[in-house]
Write a protein that holds these residues in place. Structure first.
Motif, PDB file in Angstrom:
ATOM      1  N   VAL A  16      -5.364  33.407   6.184  1.00 10.58           N
ATOM      2  CA  VAL A  16      -6.836  32.982   5.799  1.00 10.58           C
ATOM      3  C   VAL A  16      -6.958  32.215   4.727  1.00 10.58           C
ATOM      4  CG1 VAL A  16      -7.685  34.835   7.435  1.00 10.58           C
ATOM      5  CG2 VAL A  16      -7.449  35.233   4.792  1.00 10.58           C
ATOM      6  N   GLY A  17      -5.922  31.789   4.018  1.00 13.04           N
ATOM      7  CA  GLY A  17      -5.908  31.173   2.778  1.00 13.04           C
ATOM      8  C   GLY A  17      -6.035  31.439   1.287  1.00 13.04           C
ATOM      9  N   CYS A  18      -6.080  32.908   1.540  1.00  8.84           N
ATOM     10  CA  CYS A  18      -6.067  33.681   0.059  1.00  8.84           C
ATOM     11  C   CYS A  18      -4.867  33.641  -0.451  1.00  8.84           C
ATOM     12  CB  CYS A  18      -6.926  35.060   0.375  1.00  8.84           C
ATOM     13  SG  CYS A  18      -8.286  34.823   1.184  1.00  8.84           S
ATOM     14  N   LEU A  19      -4.930  33.881  -1.982  1.00  8.09           N
ATOM     15  CA  LEU A  19      -3.666  33.711  -2.867  1.00  8.09           C
ATOM     16  C   LEU A  19      -3.642  34.720  -3.650  1.00  8.09           C
ATOM     17  CD1 LEU A  19      -3.961  29.868  -3.967  1.00  8.09           C
ATOM     18  CD2 LEU A  19      -2.780  30.659  -1.878  1.00  8.09           C
ATOM     19  N   ASP A  20      -2.380  35.198  -4.147  1.00 12.68           N
ATOM     20  CA  ASP A  20      -2.139  35.919  -4.987  1.00 12.68           C
ATOM     21  C   ASP A  20      -0.671  35.691  -5.688  1.00 12.68           C
ATOM     22  OD1 ASP A  20      -2.449  38.282  -6.701  1.00 12.68           O
ATOM     23  OD2 ASP A  20      -1.407  39.571  -5.256  1.00 12.68           O
ATOM     24  N   SER A  21      -0.483  36.284  -6.951  1.00 15.67           N
ATOM     25  CA  SER A  21       0.586  36.070  -7.743  1.00 15.67           C
ATOM     26  C   SER A  21       1.225  37.122  -8.509  1.00 15.67           C
ATOM     27  CB  SER A  21       0.571  34.595  -8.645  1.00 15.67           C
ATOM     28  OG  SER A  21      -0.420  34.640  -9.241  1.00 15.67           O
ATOM     29  N   ILE A  22       2.289  36.955  -8.830  1.00 20.14           N
ATOM     30  CA  ILE A  22       2.870  37.808  -9.642  1.00 20.14           C
ATOM     31  C   ILE A  22       4.302  37.375 -10.282  1.00 20.14           C
ATOM     32  CG2 ILE A  22       4.587  38.826  -8.117  1.00 20.14           C
ATOM     33  CD1 ILE A  22       4.071  41.753  -9.148  1.00 20.14           C
ATOM     34  N   ALA A  23       4.628  37.732 -11.631  1.00 22.55           N
ATOM     35  CA  ALA A  23       5.595  37.092 -12.631  1.00 22.55           C
ATOM     36  C   ALA A  23       6.583  38.300 -13.144  1.00 22.55           C
ATOM     37  CB  ALA A  23       5.041  36.271 -13.420  1.00 22.55           C
ATOM     38  N   ARG A  24       7.627  38.088 -13.314  1.00 21.92           N
ATOM     39  CA  ARG A  24       8.600  38.904 -13.950  1.00 21.92           C
ATOM     40  C   ARG A  24       9.734  38.127 -14.929  1.00 21.92           C
ATOM     41  NH1 ARG A  24       7.949  42.336  -9.214  1.00 21.92           N
ATOM     42  NH2 ARG A  24       7.023  44.227  -9.771  1.00 21.92           N
ATOM     43  N   VAL A  25       9.909  38.993 -15.859  1.00 24.01           N
ATOM     44  CA  VAL A  25      10.919  38.062 -16.761  1.00 24.01           C
ATOM     45  C   VAL A  25      12.445  38.861 -16.422  1.00 24.01           C
ATOM     46  CG1 VAL A  25      11.691  38.373 -19.349  1.00 24.01           C
ATOM     47  CG2 VAL A  25       9.249  38.413 -18.749  1.00 24.01           C
ATOM     48  N   ILE A  26      13.069  37.414 -16.367  1.00 24.98           N
ATOM     49  CA  ILE A  26      14.563  37.456 -16.455  1.00 24.98           C
ATOM     50  C   ILE A  26      15.214  36.927 -17.660  1.00 24.98           C
ATOM     51  CG2 ILE A  26      16.366  36.433 -15.088  1.00 24.98           C
ATOM     52  CD1 ILE A  26      14.461  37.887 -12.990  1.00 24.98           C
ATOM     53  N   THR A  27      16.240  37.908 -18.138  1.00 22.40           N
ATOM     54  CA  THR A  27      16.921  37.647 -19.398  1.00 22.40           C
ATOM     55  C   THR A  27      18.200  36.979 -18.848  1.00 22.40           C
ATOM     56  OG1 THR A  27      15.807  39.473 -20.600  1.00 22.40           O
ATOM     57  CG2 THR A  27      17.751  38.601 -21.441  1.00 22.40           C
ATOM     58  N   ILE A  28      18.668  35.945 -19.682  1.00 20.69           N
ATOM     59  CA  ILE A  28      19.963  35.411 -19.385  1.00 20.69           C
ATOM     60  C   ILE A  28      20.874  35.153 -20.795  1.00 20.69           C
ATOM     61  CG2 ILE A  28      21.040  33.474 -18.335  1.00 20.69           C
ATOM     62  CD1 ILE A  28      17.628  33.203 -17.943  1.00 20.69           C
ATOM     63  N   TYR A  29      21.868  36.190 -20.814  1.00 20.01           N
ATOM     64  CA  TYR A  29      22.711  36.088 -22.016  1.00 20.01           C
ATOM     65  C   TYR A  29      23.799  34.656 -21.821  1.00 20.01           C
ATOM     66  CZ  TYR A  29      21.350  41.154 -21.862  1.00 20.01           C
ATOM     67  OH  TYR A  29      20.829  42.065 -21.963  1.00 20.01           O
ATOM     68  N   PRO A  30      24.163  34.257 -23.181  1.00 18.24           N
ATOM     69  CA  PRO A  30      24.857  33.117 -23.308  1.00 18.24           C
ATOM     70  C   PRO A  30      26.132  33.223 -22.479  1.00 18.24           C
ATOM     71  CG  PRO A  30      24.074  33.545 -25.647  1.00 18.24           C
ATOM     72  CD  PRO A  30      23.810  34.788 -24.409  1.00 18.24           C
ATOM     73  N   GLU A  31      26.530  32.046 -21.984  1.00 17.47           N
ATOM     74  CA  GLU A  31      28.192  32.280 -21.213  1.00 17.47           C
ATOM     75  C   GLU A  31      28.970  32.219 -22.197  1.00 17.47           C
ATOM     76  OE1 GLU A  31      30.431  29.327 -17.938  1.00 17.47           O
ATOM     77  OE2 GLU A  31      28.620  29.258 -18.512  1.00 17.47           O
ATOM     78  N   ALA A  32      30.219  32.941 -22.207  1.00 14.10           N
ATOM     79  CA  ALA A  32      31.153  33.165 -23.097  1.00 14.10           C
ATOM     80  C   ALA A  32      32.190  31.824 -22.875  1.00 14.10           C
ATOM     81  CB  ALA A  32      32.086  34.441 -23.054  1.00 14.10           C
ATOM     82  N   LEU A  33      31.960  31.028 -23.755  1.00 15.26           N
ATOM     83  CA  LEU A  33      32.933  29.585 -23.780  1.00 15.26           C
ATOM     84  C   LEU A  33      33.669  29.691 -24.898  1.00 15.26           C
ATOM     85  CD1 LEU A  33      30.272  27.259 -21.803  1.00 15.26           C
ATOM     86  CD2 LEU A  33      32.131  28.376 -21.078  1.00 15.26           C
ATOM     87  N   PRO A  34      34.676  30.313 -24.968  1.00 14.81           N
ATOM     88  CA  PRO A  34      35.226  30.459 -26.421  1.00 14.81           C
ATOM     89  C   PRO A  34      36.259  29.296 -26.513  1.00 14.81           C
ATOM     90  CG  PRO A  34      36.331  31.815 -24.704  1.00 14.81           C
ATOM     91  CD  PRO A  34      35.418  31.336 -24.128  1.00 14.81           C
ATOM     92  N   GLN A  35      35.792  28.087 -27.277  1.00 15.62           N
ATOM     93  CA  GLN A  35      36.559  26.945 -27.599  1.00 15.62           C
ATOM     94  C   GLN A  35      37.167  27.366 -28.885  1.00 15.62           C
ATOM     95  OE1 GLN A  35      37.360  24.652 -25.374  1.00 15.62           O
ATOM     96  NE2 GLN A  35      35.844  25.407 -23.932  1.00 15.62           N
ATOM     97  N   PHE A  36      38.318  27.890 -28.727  1.00 16.91           N
ATOM     98  CA  PHE A  36      38.767  28.211 -30.014  1.00 16.91           C
ATOM     99  C   PHE A  36      39.779  27.115 -30.814  1.00 16.91           C
ATOM    100  CE2 PHE A  36      42.104  29.561 -27.015  1.00 16.91           C
ATOM    101  CZ  PHE A  36      43.309  29.215 -27.565  1.00 16.91           C
ATOM    102  N   THR A  37      40.022  27.107 -32.032  1.00 14.63           N
ATOM    103  CA  THR A  37      40.727  26.144 -32.842  1.00 14.63           C
ATOM    104  C   THR A  37      41.949  26.900 -33.473  1.00 14.63           C
ATOM    105  OG1 THR A  37      39.472  26.533 -34.773  1.00 14.63           O
ATOM    106  CG2 THR A  37      38.580  24.668 -33.509  1.00 14.63           C
ATOM    107  N   MET A  38      42.986  26.049 -33.833  1.00 18.71           N
ATOM    108  CA  MET A  38      44.262  26.423 -34.299  1.00 18.71           C
ATOM    109  C   MET A  38      44.715  25.628 -35.681  1.00 18.71           C
ATOM    110  SD  MET A  38      46.613  27.054 -30.868  1.00 18.71           S
ATOM    111  CE  MET A  38      46.372  25.421 -30.555  1.00 18.71           C
ATOM    112  N   GLN A  39      44.820  26.102 -36.671  1.00 19.67           N
ATOM    113  CA  GLN A  39      45.128  25.467 -37.835  1.00 19.67           C
ATOM    114  C   GLN A  39      46.513  25.869 -38.485  1.00 19.67           C
ATOM    115  OE1 GLN A  39      41.689  26.666 -39.820  1.00 19.67           O
ATOM    116  NE2 GLN A  39      40.321  25.268 -38.848  1.00 19.67           N
TER     117      GLN A  39
END
Length: 222
Positions: free
Chosen positions: A114-137
């Motif tokens: 019948v055209g009535c609305l409702d809404s809801i929101a929730r939080v999503i947490t995204i941790y950084p991707e582990a992309l270890p670009q290491f160096t050698m000296q």
């Protein structure tokens, strides 16, 4: 109410039409009166709700949304990262290429027949991707070659395989390693690192160390 022009909020907590009969009784100062009845019909409103298979995780975070709305006819999802879907139960992948934890607000907007609305929101947490670009000296040199492996931002624990037959080496910080080449030709060692972040995310990378053969000094005299 005795107001001339009152206001009143009619509610409907069911999933069907709710009908209210409003009666107006008008009277004069002479004691004359009249009345009028009208029916007000309040449409039902959907009750938006959803669940997810996860609320936090490592990038790329594949999230399955399950729509549990009551009175559902149509859905629009706003995933909080610019993504939108009209599926009832979508799957969305969140990515985080930064070095910091990110949060988004995933919002569901629903409508009923019948055209009535409702809404809801929730939080999503995204941790950084582990992309270890290491160096050698350094990354190449003569045997024995002492190589320094500096720390990588965001990594809590390192697991190293130096490619020289030695056991896997685990450390919490930077370290040095000595590569030895006893042959007469140059040798390339493949160094592999598996990283674990403080949020439990893992990733890996590999690079090559070139260790040059040493000459064998010799001479004769007569």
């Amino acid at each position: 109410s005795t107001s001339t022009n009152p206001s009143f909020t009619f509610s409907n907590s069911t999933q069907s039409f709710a009908n209210y009969t409003v009666t107006l009784v008008a009277s004069t100062g002479s004691g004359c009166s009249d009345s009028l009845k009208r029916t007000i019909s309040v449409r039902p409103r959907p009750i938006a709700d959803f669940t997810t298979n996860t609320q936090a995780g490592c990038s790329p975070l594949v999230t399955t949304f399950s729509n549990t709305t009551i009175g559902l006819q149509g859905s629009t999802w706003y995933f909080g990262d610019g993504g939108i879907s009209s599926a009832n139960n979508p799957v969305h992948t969140y990515t985080n290429l930064s070095l910091f934890t990110q949060t988004v607000s995933a919002k569901l907007v629903v409508n009923n027949s019948v055209g009535c609305l409702d809404s809801i929101a929730r939080v999503i947490t995204i941790y950084p991707e582990a992309l270890p670009q290491f160096t050698m000296q350094p990354s190449s040199g003569c045997s024995p070659l002492v190589v320094n492996f500096p720390g990588v931002p965001g990594v809590a624990t390192y697991s190293w395989s130096h490619g020289d037959g030695s056991p896997t080496f685990t450390t919490l910080s930077s370290h040095t390693w000595t590569f030895v080449n006893t042959s007469s030709v140059n040798v390339a060692f493949t160094v592999s690192m598996t990283a674990l972040t403080s949020n439990g995310c893992t990733g890996g990378n590999s690079q090559t160390v070139s260790v040059f053969a040493n000459p064998t000094a010799n001479f004769v005299f007569s």
